[in-house]
Design a protein around this motif. Structure first.
Motif, mmCIF file in Angstrom:
data_model
loop_
_atom_site.group_PDB
_atom_site.id
_atom_site.type_symbol
_atom_site.label_atom_id
_atom_site.label_comp_id
_atom_site.label_asym_id
_atom_site.label_seq_id
_atom_site.Cartn_x
_atom_site.Cartn_y
_atom_site.Cartn_z
ATOM 1 N N ARG A 1 -14.271 5.160 -16.987
ATOM 2 C CA ARG A 1 -14.919 6.351 -16.428
ATOM 3 C C ARG A 1 -15.670 5.916 -15.189
ATOM 4 N NH1 ARG A 1 -15.684 9.946 -21.217
ATOM 5 N NH2 ARG A 1 -15.175 8.638 -22.997
ATOM 6 N N TYR A 2 -15.417 6.598 -14.078
ATOM 7 C CA TYR A 2 -16.146 6.245 -12.860
ATOM 8 C C TYR A 2 -16.503 7.475 -12.046
ATOM 9 C CZ TYR A 2 -11.645 6.517 -10.341
ATOM 10 O OH TYR A 2 -10.459 6.929 -9.813
ATOM 11 N N PHE A 3 -17.573 7.308 -11.290
ATOM 12 C CA PHE A 3 -18.104 8.324 -10.386
ATOM 13 C C PHE A 3 -17.638 7.951 -8.988
ATOM 14 C CE2 PHE A 3 -21.598 9.376 -7.434
ATOM 15 C CZ PHE A 3 -21.699 10.734 -7.632
ATOM 16 N N SER A 4 -17.118 8.905 -8.244
ATOM 17 C CA SER A 4 -16.710 8.618 -6.869
ATOM 18 C C SER A 4 -17.380 9.601 -5.921
ATOM 19 C CB SER A 4 -15.186 8.690 -6.710
ATOM 20 O OG SER A 4 -14.739 10.028 -6.758
ATOM 21 N N VAL A 5 -17.618 9.122 -4.715
ATOM 22 C CA VAL A 5 -18.210 9.969 -3.679
ATOM 23 C C VAL A 5 -17.600 9.591 -2.330
ATOM 24 C CG1 VAL A 5 -20.227 8.477 -3.297
ATOM 25 C CG2 VAL A 5 -20.378 10.907 -2.761
ATOM 26 N N HIS A 6 -17.324 10.603 -1.532
ATOM 27 C CA HIS A 6 -16.764 10.386 -0.196
ATOM 28 C C HIS A 6 -17.015 11.626 0.651
ATOM 29 C CE1 HIS A 6 -13.396 13.017 -1.346
ATOM 30 N NE2 HIS A 6 -13.353 12.321 -2.474
ATOM 31 N N GLN A 7 -16.844 11.456 1.938
ATOM 32 C CA GLN A 7 -16.969 12.595 2.845
ATOM 33 C C GLN A 7 -15.954 13.645 2.418
ATOM 34 O OE1 GLN A 7 -16.167 11.574 6.891
ATOM 35 N NE2 GLN A 7 -16.804 13.548 7.678
ATOM 36 N N PRO B 1 -11.104 3.235 4.207
ATOM 37 C CA PRO B 1 -10.100 4.263 4.507
ATOM 38 C C PRO B 1 -8.685 3.692 4.443
ATOM 39 C CG PRO B 1 -11.884 4.364 6.097
ATOM 40 C CD PRO B 1 -12.106 3.132 5.269
ATOM 41 N N ARG B 2 -7.791 4.475 3.863
ATOM 42 C CA ARG B 2 -6.360 4.162 3.759
ATOM 43 C C ARG B 2 -6.058 2.848 3.033
ATOM 44 N NH1 ARG B 2 -4.011 8.207 6.341
ATOM 45 N NH2 ARG B 2 -4.813 9.004 8.267
ATOM 46 N N SER B 3 -6.975 2.420 2.171
ATOM 47 C CA SER B 3 -6.715 1.187 1.418
ATOM 48 C C SER B 3 -5.780 1.482 0.249
ATOM 49 C CB SER B 3 -8.020 0.553 0.936
ATOM 50 O OG SER B 3 -8.749 1.439 0.125
ATOM 51 N N GLU B 4 -4.946 0.494 -0.056
ATOM 52 C CA GLU B 4 -4.013 0.604 -1.170
ATOM 53 C C GLU B 4 -4.773 0.344 -2.463
ATOM 54 O OE1 GLU B 4 -0.311 -2.062 -2.481
ATOM 55 O OE2 GLU B 4 -0.131 -1.204 -0.466
ATOM 56 N N ARG B 5 -4.458 1.131 -3.507
ATOM 57 C CA ARG B 5 -5.202 1.000 -4.760
ATOM 58 C C ARG B 5 -4.379 1.478 -5.947
ATOM 59 N NH1 ARG B 5 -9.189 5.416 -2.278
ATOM 60 N NH2 ARG B 5 -8.771 4.073 -0.540
ATOM 61 N N ARG B 6 -4.664 0.883 -7.090
ATOM 62 C CA ARG B 6 -4.110 1.294 -8.385
ATOM 63 C C ARG B 6 -5.189 1.018 -9.423
ATOM 64 N NH1 ARG B 6 0.067 -2.041 -12.047
ATOM 65 N NH2 ARG B 6 0.388 -0.501 -13.687
ATOM 66 N N PHE B 7 -5.586 2.040 -10.163
ATOM 67 C CA PHE B 7 -6.584 1.893 -11.216
ATOM 68 C C PHE B 7 -5.871 1.802 -12.555
ATOM 69 C CE2 PHE B 7 -8.977 3.929 -7.859
ATOM 70 C CZ PHE B 7 -10.234 3.367 -7.954
ATOM 71 N N ILE B 8 -6.260 0.829 -13.381
ATOM 72 C CA ILE B 8 -5.704 0.672 -14.723
ATOM 73 C C ILE B 8 -6.869 0.580 -15.702
ATOM 74 C CG2 ILE B 8 -4.212 -0.701 -16.227
ATOM 75 C CD1 ILE B 8 -3.135 -1.975 -13.542
ATOM 76 N N ALA B 9 -6.894 1.493 -16.684
ATOM 77 C CA ALA B 9 -7.969 1.512 -17.667
ATOM 78 C C ALA B 9 -7.785 0.413 -18.696
ATOM 79 C CB ALA B 9 -8.010 2.869 -18.367
ATOM 80 N N ALA C 1 -7.999 8.923 4.486
ATOM 81 C CA ALA C 1 -8.588 8.320 5.698
ATOM 82 C C ALA C 1 -10.108 8.449 5.642
ATOM 83 C CB ALA C 1 -8.026 9.000 6.941
ATOM 84 N N LEU C 2 -10.687 8.155 4.485
ATOM 85 C CA LEU C 2 -12.128 8.268 4.257
ATOM 86 C C LEU C 2 -12.618 7.061 3.477
ATOM 87 C CD1 LEU C 2 -12.058 11.895 2.816
ATOM 88 C CD2 LEU C 2 -12.758 11.278 5.118
ATOM 89 N N ASP C 3 -13.865 6.673 3.716
ATOM 90 C CA ASP C 3 -14.505 5.684 2.860
ATOM 91 C C ASP C 3 -14.767 6.344 1.512
ATOM 92 O OD1 ASP C 3 -15.228 3.316 4.626
ATOM 93 O OD2 ASP C 3 -16.093 4.965 5.784
ATOM 94 N N VAL C 4 -14.557 5.597 0.433
ATOM 95 C CA VAL C 4 -14.833 6.085 -0.919
ATOM 96 C C VAL C 4 -15.685 5.035 -1.619
ATOM 97 C CG1 VAL C 4 -13.846 6.782 -3.136
ATOM 98 C CG2 VAL C 4 -12.633 7.340 -1.011
ATOM 99 N N LEU C 5 -16.719 5.479 -2.298
ATOM 100 C CA LEU C 5 -17.542 4.589 -3.099
ATOM 101 C C LEU C 5 -17.379 5.017 -4.550
ATOM 102 C CD1 LEU C 5 -19.740 2.331 -3.171
ATOM 103 C CD2 LEU C 5 -21.406 4.198 -3.223
ATOM 104 N N ILE C 6 -17.087 4.035 -5.429
ATOM 105 C CA ILE C 6 -17.023 4.351 -6.854
ATOM 106 C C ILE C 6 -18.072 3.528 -7.588
ATOM 107 C CG2 ILE C 6 -14.571 4.927 -6.721
ATOM 108 C CD1 ILE C 6 -14.124 2.354 -8.451
ATOM 109 N N VAL C 7 -18.574 4.098 -8.673
ATOM 110 C CA VAL C 7 -19.512 3.419 -9.564
ATOM 111 C C VAL C 7 -18.941 3.556 -10.977
ATOM 112 C CG1 VAL C 7 -21.860 3.336 -10.473
ATOM 113 C CG2 VAL C 7 -21.473 3.994 -8.088
ATOM 114 N N VAL C 8 -18.676 2.429 -11.622
ATOM 115 C CA VAL C 8 -18.134 2.456 -12.975
ATOM 116 C C VAL C 8 -19.255 2.849 -13.937
ATOM 117 C CG1 VAL C 8 -17.007 1.129 -14.800
ATOM 118 C CG2 VAL C 8 -16.394 0.725 -12.392
ATOM 119 N N LEU C 9 -19.028 3.924 -14.699
ATOM 120 C CA LEU C 9 -20.015 4.430 -15.644
ATOM 121 C C LEU C 9 -19.828 3.842 -17.035
ATOM 122 C CD1 LEU C 9 -19.875 8.203 -14.659
ATOM 123 C CD2 LEU C 9 -21.594 6.512 -13.958
#
Length: 118
Positions: A103-109, A89-97, A56-64
């Motif tokens: 490689r990614y950097f993430s930041v959130h509260q 917040p609460r968004s559905e997601r699936r990461f596939i390399a 239940a948080l905003d997340v920001l990712i930056v692909v490195l």
């Protein structure tokens, strides 16, 4: 040397974290007194983080480095170095390399700790 908790300081090196060969969370923000959580995630080629509903948080990712896809409840988003993606917040997601991994950097509260309550 001890650092005062209220003073700015360098906490990591994004390039060194991007060069990590391990998988999973290869770096995380360590200071105990903080309002943010942050980490560097590495997925080997073809690996994935299975579909889930985020916190239940905003997340920001930056692909490195590398590439991949982010599948959402809507469209799939192509991930390339430099892409900055906001995950509501609460968004559905699936990461596939992709074939070179991702490689990614993430930041959130910072997530609240578990507590016993009524």
């Amino acid at each position: 040397m001890d650092v005062e908790p209220h003073l700015p300081r360098i906490v990591g090196d994004a390039f060194a974290a991007a060069d990590a060969v391990a998988a999973g969370a290869v770096w995380k923000l360590e200071p105990a007194a903080r309002g943010l959580d942050s980490n560097v995630i590495v997925l080997p080629a073809g690996d994935e983080i299975q579909r889930h509903v985020g916190p239940a948080l905003d997340v920001l990712i930056v692909v490195l480095d590398g590439s991949g896809m982010l599948e959402t409840a809507g469209d799939a988003i192509e991930l390339q170095p430099g892409a900055m993606v906001w995950l509501p917040p609460r968004s559905e997601r699936r990461f596939i390399a992709g074939p070179d991994g991702l490689r990614y950097f993430s930041v959130h509260q910072r997530k609240p700790g578990l507590s016993i309550g009524r």
